[in-house]
Design a protein around this motif. Structure first.
Motif, PDB file in Angstrom:
ATOM      1  N   GLU A   1      -7.181  38.753 -23.187  1.00  0.00           N
ATOM      2  CA  GLU A   1      -5.935  38.058 -22.838  1.00  0.00           C
ATOM      3  C   GLU A   1      -4.847  39.048 -22.460  1.00  0.00           C
ATOM      4  O   GLU A   1      -4.100  38.822 -21.491  1.00  0.00           O
ATOM      5  CB  GLU A   1      -5.492  37.188 -24.005  1.00  0.00           C
TER       6      GLU A   1
ATOM      7  N   ASP B   1      -8.525  29.487 -21.217  1.00  0.00           N
ATOM      8  CA  ASP B   1      -8.331  30.430 -20.109  1.00  0.00           C
ATOM      9  C   ASP B   1      -7.444  29.832 -19.026  1.00  0.00           C
ATOM     10  O   ASP B   1      -6.601  30.524 -18.441  1.00  0.00           O
ATOM     11  CB  ASP B   1      -9.683  30.830 -19.509  1.00  0.00           C
TER      12      ASP B   1
ATOM     13  N   LEU C   1      -3.719  29.764 -20.012  1.00  0.00           N
ATOM     14  CA  LEU C   1      -3.104  31.081 -19.837  1.00  0.00           C
ATOM     15  C   LEU C   1      -2.887  31.392 -18.363  1.00  0.00           C
ATOM     16  O   LEU C   1      -1.812  31.860 -17.963  1.00  0.00           O
ATOM     17  CB  LEU C   1      -3.970  32.159 -20.490  1.00  0.00           C
TER      18      LEU C   1
END
Length: 225
Positions: free
Chosen positions: A33, A175, A178
């Motif tokens: 991340e 995912d 983000l």
């Protein structure tokens, strides 16, 4: 709370992650991340052009180069100066010749197929052929309705009428939450990130491309493998 992302944890992916004290016990960003955050900052800066003009289209393809893209599209290289090509095609952007003329450019991680004047580079028959064995994120900056995105993976359409860099959906993965946060209102950068492209400048989208090519005449709206 969406897919394990609370507002507080998501703020760790912002440009001011230390603005507020983290609540006790809040999980920090993982290594992957953190890498995604760093790449988003780099990519958005590299594509500093804001792409204010509407009407352009693109296909971002991971894992293949421009030569392979030309081969998959069965396209013919057109020998023209970049300015004369744009001026010539823009005057009649919806003619068969204009819709079938696209630019192709190598970028780290893959290649970009683009068209400054119309939707030709994002047609499903184009993106579908490019996506065999990989993934392609295509987009048309529709002057009437905004950015229209599509995801094609190995010739199969996985998403249609999407809004790259737009809002979230309740069923998005962690995912995707983000990625949407990092690239909000940055549609072109979002397309690159989804396909795994890492361009270092805006030229693949603003021109001139590495190659101008002419696509063969065929049905690009009912593509199948």
């Amino acid at each position: 709370m969406m897919a394990a992302w609370s507002p507080g944890r998501l703020s760790l992916a912002s440009r001011t992650p230390g603005l507020f004290a983290a609540p006790p016990g809040m999980q920090g960003l993982s290594r992957s991340e953190s890498a995604a955050v760093a790449e988003a900052h780099r990519l958005i800066e590299a594509l500093s052009n804001r792409f204010h003009h509407d009407g352009f289209s693109l296909s971002c393809v991971g894992g293949i180069d421009a030569a392979e893209a030309v081969r998959r599209l069965e396209a013919t290289v057109v020998e023209h100066g970049p300015e004369s090509m744009v001026e010539r095609m823009w005057g009649d952007s919806l003619s068969d010749e204009s819709l079938l003329t696209v630019g192709v450019t190598d970028v780290p991680g893959g290649c970009v197929v683009s068209q400054p004047w119309a939707y030709g580079a994002s047609m499903p028959g184009v993106a579908g052929r490019l996506s065999i064995g990989t993934v392609c994120y295509a987009m048309y900056a529709n002057p009437k309705s905004g950015n229209q995105g599509s995801i094609i993976r190995d010739g199969i359409i996985e998403g249609w009428d999407l809004h790259p860099g737009g809002g979230w959906s309740a069923d998005d993965s962690a995912d995707e939450i983000l990625r949407t946060y990092l690239y909000r209102h940055k549609a072109v950068a979002y397309c690159c990130a989804y396909a795994g492209l890492k361009p270092t400048e805006a030229r693949p989208f603003t021109g001139p491309p590495d190659l101008w090519v002419q696509l063969p005449v065929r049905d690009y709206w009912t593509h199948s493998r």
